[in-house]
Design an enzyme around this catalytic site. Structure first.
Site, PDB file in Angstrom:
ATOM      1  N   TYR A 191       0.861  -1.192   0.000  1.00  0.00           N
ATOM      2  CA  TYR A 191       0.000   0.000   0.000  1.00  0.00           C
ATOM      3  C   TYR A 191       0.892   1.236   0.000  1.00  0.00           C
ATOM      4  CZ  TYR A 191      -3.460   3.435   1.660  1.00  0.00           C
ATOM      5  OH  TYR A 191      -4.290   4.525   1.802  1.00  0.00           O
ATOM      6  N   ASP A 212       9.148   2.852  -0.140  1.00  0.00           N
ATOM      7  CA  ASP A 212       8.074   3.418   0.675  1.00  0.00           C
ATOM      8  C   ASP A 212       8.313   2.980   2.115  1.00  0.00           C
ATOM      9  OD1 ASP A 212       5.868   4.197   2.038  1.00  0.00           O
ATOM     10  OD2 ASP A 212       4.412   3.471   0.563  1.00  0.00           O
ATOM     11  N   LYS A 229       4.285   8.677   9.162  1.00  0.00           N
ATOM     12  CA  LYS A 229       4.030   8.031  10.465  1.00  0.00           C
ATOM     13  C   LYS A 229       5.023   8.457  11.558  1.00  0.00           C
ATOM     14  CE  LYS A 229       0.925   4.630   8.612  1.00  0.00           C
ATOM     15  NZ  LYS A 229       0.931   3.965   7.334  1.00  0.00           N
TER      16      LYS A 229
HETATM   17  C1  PLP Z   1       0.301   4.472   6.003  1.00  0.00           C
HETATM   18  C2  PLP Z   1       1.023   4.232   4.742  1.00  0.00           C
HETATM   19  C3  PLP Z   1       0.896   5.091   3.647  1.00  0.00           C
HETATM   20  C4  PLP Z   1      -0.114   6.211   3.599  1.00  0.00           C
HETATM   21  O1  PLP Z   1       0.132   7.181   4.557  1.00  0.00           O
HETATM   22  P1  PLP Z   1      -1.086   8.168   4.979  1.00  0.00           P
HETATM   23  O2  PLP Z   1      -0.437   9.115   5.922  1.00  0.00           O
HETATM   24  O3  PLP Z   1      -2.117   7.279   5.605  1.00  0.00           O
HETATM   25  O4  PLP Z   1      -1.576   8.797   3.751  1.00  0.00           O
HETATM   26  C5  PLP Z   1       1.703   4.876   2.539  1.00  0.00           C
HETATM   27  N1  PLP Z   1       2.583   3.862   2.503  1.00  0.00           N
HETATM   28  C6  PLP Z   1       2.728   2.997   3.532  1.00  0.00           C
HETATM   29  C7  PLP Z   1       3.732   1.917   3.444  1.00  0.00           C
HETATM   30  C8  PLP Z   1       1.941   3.147   4.685  1.00  0.00           C
HETATM   31  O5  PLP Z   1       2.053   2.261   5.662  1.00  0.00           O
END
Ligand code: PLP
Length: 431
Positions: free
Chosen positions: A143, A238, A271
Site C-alpha cells: 500500500y 516506501d 508516520k
Molecule cells: C500508512 C502508509 C501510507 C499512507 O500514509 P497516509 O499518511 O495514511 O496517507 C503509505 N505507505 C505505507 C507503506 C503506509 O504504511
C-alpha cells in the site's frame, strides 16, 4: 449498561460515511463495534466505556514513544503557543530535514508534506519527471496511499498492467502501473525485460506492513536494485511505515547491512517522523530533488506542509529515538511479544508464526511465514477474528484486520507484554 461505543458509532454513521474517517477503523473485517477512543497515555488508551486497552496499533505506527511522552508534549505545547501555521518557512523545517538526512543515509534532500499518500504521490510524479518515462512498477499487497495511479491490482495473467481497485479511478489512470507479485524474481525479470526502457520507478514496501508482515527476500531486493540501475529506473522505498520504526537507519539500513552498498534512489517517509501529527516527507539525491518546484519543472505544494506544530512533534520524537539503546530495548520487547504469542499458540496446538523488526511485528495463523499477498490471504480469517475479539474483550487492542502489522512502543513494559501473552493463552485455549 449502555455501550457508549455503540451509541457513538450510530451517531457517527448518520454524519460520516460508515461512521469513520478511514475505512479500516470501522471493524468491517472483524465485525463488531469500533472502539471510540477517549484518551490515551503511554501504552494504553481508554474507550468511551472507560475500558482500558493495551494499544498495539499506536495510530498505525506513529506513536513509537507511546502516548503523551513528556518531552514531545512539551515541544508541541511550546510550538502551539508560538503559532499554528504561517505558510512561510520556519527554522524547524530545516532542523527536521537535517535530522532525516542524517538518519537516513540515502537522503540528500527532502520535501515535507502532510500525509504518506501525498508523499508517495509526489515521489512518483518526481520519478516520472526525472526520467521522462511513464510506467511504474508496484507489488500486489503493498500500500502506498490512495493516489489514483496506485489503487490498482494485478490484472488476469502474469505481469499485466492492472485494474483499478476503487470505483472512480478510470482504467486509463492505472494503465501505466505494472503490478507484480512480491518476492517473485521471475515476474520481476520478465517485467524489466519487456518494459525496462519505459519504467520511471519501482516502488516497494521493503518490509510490507500492509500485508501484515512480509519481508522482501535478499535476492529479490538485490535484483530490484540491479534491474533499476541497469534500466535507468528509480528505486523508490516506501518507508512510511518502516521508516524509523524498524531501526534508526530504517528498512534501507537493514538491507544495506545484508547487501553491501545497497541504497534506494528515493525514500517516502511518514508516520513515526511526525510522532502522531500530520507530517510526511519524500527525498533522495540532490540532482533529482532539485527538479522540484520552485527550482525545477515538477510541481508540488502544500498549505500546511512543514507545519510548525507538526515539525516540533516530529523533532522531539526523533530526538528520543536517538538515545542510546532505544531500538535494542524496543526490538527485545517486540521479539518477546512475538515469541510469547507463538509459544502460547503452539501450546494450544494452533498453527501460528510471527516475525518482527525493531518495533514492528506481524503474526499469522499458519505454519510458515508467507512470502506474498496470495499466501497472506490464505490465513484462517475466521480463526483470526475469534482471536481478535477474545483479545479485545481482555483489553488488548491489535489491528482489526489480519493483513495489518502491529506496533510496540517504548512505553510498553515487560508487564504489558506478559499480560498480553497471558490473555492470548486463555483465548487460544478456546479457539
Ligand atoms: C500508512 C502508509 C501510507 C499512507 O500514509 P497516509 O499518511 O495514511 O496517507 C503509505 N505507505 C505505507 C507503506 C503506509 O504504511
Amino acid at each position: 449498561m449502555t455501550d457508549r461505543n455503540q451509541t457513538l458509532f450510530e451517531r457517527a454513521k448518520t454524519l460520516i460515511p460508515g461512521g469513520v474517517n478511514s475505512p479500516v477503523r470501522a471493524f468491517k473485517a472483524v465485525g463488531g463495534t469500533p472502539r471510540f477512543v477517549q484518551r490515551a497515555q503511554g501504552a494504553y488508551f481508554w474507550d468511551a466505556n472507560e475500558q482500558r486497552y493495551i494499544d498495539y496499533i499506536g495510530s498505525w505506527g506513529p506513536m513509537i514513544l507511546g502516548h503523551g511522552h513528556p518531552a514531545v508534549l512539551e515541544a508541541v505545547q511550546q510550538a502551539a503557543l508560538e503559532g499554528f501555521s504561517f505558510g512561510a518557512p520556519t527554522e524547524r523545517e530545516i532542523e527536521l530535514a537535517e535530522e532525516l538526512v542524517k538518519l537516513v543515509p540515502s537522503l540528500e534532500m527532502v520535501r515535507l508534506v502532510s500525509s504518506g499518500t501525498e508523499a508517495g504521490m509526489s515521489a512518483i510524479r518526481l520519478a516520472r519527471g526525472a526520467t521522462g518515462r511513464k510506467k511504474i512498477i508496484k507489488f500486489e499487497g503493498c500500500y502506498h496511499g490512495h493516489a489514483d495511479a496506485l489503487l490498482v491490482k494485478a490484472g488476469s495473467g502474469l505481469a499485466t498492467f492492472g485494474n483499478p481497485t476503487s470505483a472512480g479511478v478510470p482504467p486509463e489512470v492505472v494503465q501505466d502501473t505494472l503490478v507484480l507479485e512480491y518476492n517473485n524474481l521471475e515476474q520481476l525479470e520478465a517485467a524489466f525485460a519487456e518494459h525496462g526502457a519505459a519504467v520511471a520507478c519501482l516502488m516497494i514496501e521493503p518490509i510490507a506492513g500492509n500485508m501484515n508482515f512480509v519481508r522482501a527476500s535478499v535476492p529479490f531486493m538485490t535484483r530490484c536494485r540491479e534491474l533499476c540501475s541497469q534500466h535507468g529506473a528509480l528505486l523508490v522505498f516506501d518507508e512510511v511505515m518502516t521508516g524509523l520504526r524498524v531501526g534508526l537507519g530504517s528498512a534501507q539500513g537493514h538491507y544495506a547491512s545484508l547487501i553491501p552498498g545497497f541504497e534506494p534512489d528515493m525514500t517516502v517517509l511518514g508516520k513515526v517522523i511526525g510522532g502522531g501529527m500530520p507530517l510526511a516527507a519524500f527525498g533522495g539525491k540532490r540532482a533529482v530533488m532539485e527538479l522540484l518546484a520552485p527550482l525545477g519543472a515538477v510541481y508540488q505544494a502544500g498549505t500546511l506542509s512543514g507545519n510548525p506544530v507538526a515539525t516540533a512533534c516530529g523533532l522531539a520524537t526523533l530526538r528520543e529515538l536517538q538515545k542510546p539503546g532505544f531500538y535494542e530495548a524496543l526490538s527485545a520487547r517486540t521479539q518477546r511479544l512475538v515469541a510469547g504469542l507463538t509459544e502460547a499458540a503452539h501450546g494450544a496446538g494452533i498453527p501460528f508464526c510471527g516475525d518482527s523488526q525493531g518495533g514492528m511485528f506481524g503474526f499469522f495463523f499458519m505454519d510458515q511465514l508467507p512470502q506474498n499477498y496470495a499466501r497472506v490471504m490464505t490465513t484462517d480469517g475466521a480463526r483470526f477474528n475469534r482471536f481478535y475479539h477474545g483479545m479485545l474483550e481482555r483489553g488488548v487492542y491489535f489491528a482489526p484486520a489480519l493483513y495489518e502489522a502491529g506496533f510496540v512502543s517504548s512505553a510498553h513494559s515487560d508487564a504489558d507484554i506478559e499480560a498480553t501473552v497471558a490473555a492470548a493463552r486463555e483465548v487460544f485455549a478456546q479457539l
